[in-house]
Design a protein around this motif. Sequence first.
Motif, PDB file in Angstrom:
ATOM      1  N   LEU A 127       0.863  -1.177   0.000  1.00 52.06           N
ATOM      2  CA  LEU A 127       0.000   0.000   0.000  1.00 52.06           C
ATOM      3  C   LEU A 127       0.901   1.229   0.000  1.00 52.06           C
ATOM      4  O   LEU A 127       1.614   1.474   0.982  1.00 52.06           O
ATOM      5  CB  LEU A 127      -0.885   0.027   1.244  1.00 52.06           C
ATOM      6  CG  LEU A 127      -2.066  -0.930   1.319  1.00 52.06           C
ATOM      7  CD1 LEU A 127      -1.620  -2.366   1.375  1.00 52.06           C
ATOM      8  CD2 LEU A 127      -2.910  -0.594   2.519  1.00 52.06           C
ATOM      9  N   TYR A 128       0.904   1.976  -1.092  1.00 50.50           N
ATOM     10  CA  TYR A 128       1.719   3.188  -1.197  1.00 50.50           C
ATOM     11  C   TYR A 128       0.935   4.357  -0.604  1.00 50.50           C
ATOM     12  O   TYR A 128      -0.248   4.526  -0.880  1.00 50.50           O
ATOM     13  CB  TYR A 128       2.090   3.475  -2.648  1.00 50.50           C
ATOM     14  CG  TYR A 128       2.986   2.404  -3.224  1.00 50.50           C
ATOM     15  CD1 TYR A 128       4.342   2.367  -2.903  1.00 50.50           C
ATOM     16  CD2 TYR A 128       2.477   1.416  -4.054  1.00 50.50           C
ATOM     17  CE1 TYR A 128       5.162   1.367  -3.411  1.00 50.50           C
ATOM     18  CE2 TYR A 128       3.295   0.415  -4.561  1.00 50.50           C
ATOM     19  CZ  TYR A 128       4.642   0.400  -4.241  1.00 50.50           C
ATOM     20  OH  TYR A 128       5.451  -0.589  -4.737  1.00 50.50           O
ATOM     21  N   HIS A 129       1.628   5.167   0.178  1.00 50.35           N
ATOM     22  CA  HIS A 129       0.953   6.213   0.940  1.00 50.35           C
ATOM     23  C   HIS A 129       0.913   7.578   0.276  1.00 50.35           C
ATOM     24  O   HIS A 129       0.314   8.504   0.821  1.00 50.35           O
ATOM     25  CB  HIS A 129       1.546   6.300   2.341  1.00 50.35           C
ATOM     26  CG  HIS A 129       1.314   5.039   3.129  1.00 50.35           C
ATOM     27  ND1 HIS A 129       0.070   4.495   3.320  1.00 50.35           N
ATOM     28  CD2 HIS A 129       2.182   4.193   3.727  1.00 50.35           C
ATOM     29  CE1 HIS A 129       0.162   3.387   4.023  1.00 50.35           C
ATOM     30  NE2 HIS A 129       1.437   3.177   4.282  1.00 50.35           N
ATOM     31  N   ASP A 130       1.534   7.734  -0.879  1.00 50.59           N
ATOM     32  CA  ASP A 130       1.398   8.968  -1.647  1.00 50.59           C
ATOM     33  C   ASP A 130       1.822   8.686  -3.084  1.00 50.59           C
ATOM     34  O   ASP A 130       2.417   7.647  -3.372  1.00 50.59           O
ATOM     35  CB  ASP A 130       2.190  10.126  -1.034  1.00 50.59           C
ATOM     36  CG  ASP A 130       3.678   9.881  -1.009  1.00 50.59           C
ATOM     37  OD1 ASP A 130       4.318   9.963  -2.075  1.00 50.59           O
ATOM     38  OD2 ASP A 130       4.222   9.608   0.083  1.00 50.59           O
ATOM     39  N   ALA A 131       1.515   9.591  -3.976  1.00 53.96           N
ATOM     40  CA  ALA A 131       1.727   9.377  -5.407  1.00 53.96           C
ATOM     41  C   ALA A 131       3.190   9.176  -5.785  1.00 53.96           C
ATOM     42  O   ALA A 131       3.492   8.513  -6.772  1.00 53.96           O
ATOM     43  CB  ALA A 131       1.135  10.548  -6.202  1.00 53.96           C
ATOM     44  N   GLU A 132       4.122   9.736  -5.023  1.00 58.63           N
ATOM     45  CA  GLU A 132       5.550   9.625  -5.343  1.00 58.63           C
ATOM     46  C   GLU A 132       6.255   8.501  -4.588  1.00 58.63           C
ATOM     47  O   GLU A 132       7.450   8.275  -4.786  1.00 58.63           O
ATOM     48  CB  GLU A 132       6.240  10.957  -5.035  1.00 58.63           C
ATOM     49  CG  GLU A 132       5.712  12.116  -5.850  1.00 58.63           C
ATOM     50  CD  GLU A 132       5.920  11.918  -7.339  1.00 58.63           C
ATOM     51  OE1 GLU A 132       7.019  11.508  -7.734  1.00 58.63           O
ATOM     52  OE2 GLU A 132       4.964  12.161  -8.108  1.00 58.63           O
ATOM     53  N   ALA A 133       5.553   7.792  -3.716  1.00 58.58           N
ATOM     54  CA  ALA A 133       6.177   6.788  -2.844  1.00 58.58           C
ATOM     55  C   ALA A 133       6.885   5.682  -3.623  1.00 58.58           C
ATOM     56  O   ALA A 133       8.020   5.323  -3.303  1.00 58.58           O
ATOM     57  CB  ALA A 133       5.133   6.189  -1.909  1.00 58.58           C
ATOM     58  N   LYS A 134       6.245   5.158  -4.632  1.00 54.92           N
ATOM     59  CA  LYS A 134       6.838   4.058  -5.395  1.00 54.92           C
ATOM     60  C   LYS A 134       8.166   4.480  -6.020  1.00 54.92           C
ATOM     61  O   LYS A 134       9.147   3.738  -5.972  1.00 54.92           O
ATOM     62  CB  LYS A 134       5.852   3.596  -6.475  1.00 54.92           C
ATOM     63  CG  LYS A 134       6.235   2.321  -7.156  1.00 54.92           C
ATOM     64  CD  LYS A 134       5.117   1.934  -8.130  1.00 54.92           C
ATOM     65  CE  LYS A 134       5.158   0.488  -8.464  1.00 54.92           C
ATOM     66  NZ  LYS A 134       4.022   0.085  -9.304  1.00 54.92           N
ATOM     67  N   LYS A 135       8.221   5.685  -6.523  1.00 52.59           N
ATOM     68  CA  LYS A 135       9.445   6.200  -7.134  1.00 52.59           C
ATOM     69  C   LYS A 135      10.549   6.373  -6.081  1.00 52.59           C
ATOM     70  O   LYS A 135      11.699   6.050  -6.321  1.00 52.59           O
ATOM     71  CB  LYS A 135       9.167   7.524  -7.851  1.00 52.59           C
ATOM     72  CG  LYS A 135      10.375   8.055  -8.594  1.00 52.59           C
ATOM     73  CD  LYS A 135      10.127   9.166  -9.594  1.00 52.59           C
ATOM     74  CE  LYS A 135       9.347  10.328  -9.188  1.00 52.59           C
ATOM     75  NZ  LYS A 135       9.403  11.455 -10.104  1.00 52.59           N
ATOM     76  N   ARG A 136      10.184   6.858  -4.894  1.00 57.45           N
ATOM     77  CA  ARG A 136      11.170   7.064  -3.821  1.00 57.45           C
ATOM     78  C   ARG A 136      11.741   5.742  -3.318  1.00 57.45           C
ATOM     79  O   ARG A 136      12.887   5.682  -2.879  1.00 57.45           O
ATOM     80  CB  ARG A 136      10.560   7.832  -2.652  1.00 57.45           C
ATOM     81  CG  ARG A 136      10.303   9.289  -2.956  1.00 57.45           C
ATOM     82  CD  ARG A 136      10.043  10.082  -1.669  1.00 57.45           C
ATOM     83  NE  ARG A 136       9.139   9.433  -0.743  1.00 57.45           N
ATOM     84  CZ  ARG A 136       7.815   9.534  -0.778  1.00 57.45           C
ATOM     85  NH1 ARG A 136       7.216  10.241  -1.729  1.00 57.45           N
ATOM     86  NH2 ARG A 136       7.074   8.919   0.127  1.00 57.45           N
ATOM     87  N   LEU A 137      10.960   4.683  -3.371  1.00 65.49           N
ATOM     88  CA  LEU A 137      11.426   3.383  -2.894  1.00 65.49           C
ATOM     89  C   LEU A 137      12.181   2.599  -3.956  1.00 65.49           C
ATOM     90  O   LEU A 137      12.810   1.596  -3.649  1.00 65.49           O
ATOM     91  CB  LEU A 137      10.240   2.555  -2.399  1.00 65.49           C
ATOM     92  CG  LEU A 137       9.500   3.106  -1.188  1.00 65.49           C
ATOM     93  CD1 LEU A 137       8.298   2.235  -0.867  1.00 65.49           C
ATOM     94  CD2 LEU A 137      10.420   3.246   0.007  1.00 65.49           C
ATOM     95  N   ALA A 138      12.128   3.024  -5.187  1.00 71.88           N
ATOM     96  CA  ALA A 138      12.706   2.263  -6.297  1.00 71.88           C
ATOM     97  C   ALA A 138      14.222   2.149  -6.216  1.00 71.88           C
ATOM     98  O   ALA A 138      14.787   1.132  -6.617  1.00 71.88           O
ATOM     99  CB  ALA A 138      12.307   2.887  -7.631  1.00 71.88           C
ATOM    100  N   LYS A 139      14.906   3.194  -5.750  1.00 78.45           N
ATOM    101  CA  LYS A 139      16.376   3.122  -5.724  1.00 78.45           C
ATOM    102  C   LYS A 139      16.947   3.764  -4.480  1.00 78.45           C
ATOM    103  O   LYS A 139      16.335   4.483  -3.776  1.00 78.45           O
ATOM    104  CB  LYS A 139      16.991   3.749  -6.950  1.00 78.45           C
ATOM    105  CG  LYS A 139      16.338   5.018  -7.444  1.00 78.45           C
ATOM    106  CD  LYS A 139      16.989   5.483  -8.707  1.00 78.45           C
ATOM    107  CE  LYS A 139      16.105   6.502  -9.384  1.00 78.45           C
ATOM    108  NZ  LYS A 139      16.720   7.327 -10.311  1.00 78.45           N
TER     109      LYS A 139
END
Length: 139
Positions: A127-139
């Motif tokens: 469950l991503y908590h904001d629209a940019e979360a997935k990008k921040r966790l990617a690298k």
Amino acid sequence: MIKSILLSVTLVAASASLAIAHDNEALLHAPAGEPYVQVSDVLPLPAFLPGLGTLFVAPDTLPAGPFLAYDHDGKLSATVYMTPLDDLQNGTSYDDLIIGSHEVSSVDIYYNAGHPGVDKPHAHVVLYHDAEAKKRLAK
């Protein structure tokens, strides 16, 4: 009499919602407090896992979690559940799982063959908590 009961119920409900908000606020920045431990401190995993971030979990909630996933800046970015497939196939339910934040912008579900901590094949529910979360966790 009924007004007193209604007032009491309202005050209890308001107090409970404030306690939930306070607990939720405490999880928004790493490190997560007790009972959570940093996964990399107890398992042979890197401190930051690309795609998942820095993970914290309360050991008594294993294997499902929640795992609280923080980005490089220590911001809570996702709540992750790891549910063993054979447990699900055998009828195990994971009910009333908590979430790190009430805001959820998107959800990913994917297969994982197993890793330290959850050795059996399982599904990751993220469950991503904001629209940019997935990008921040990617690298």
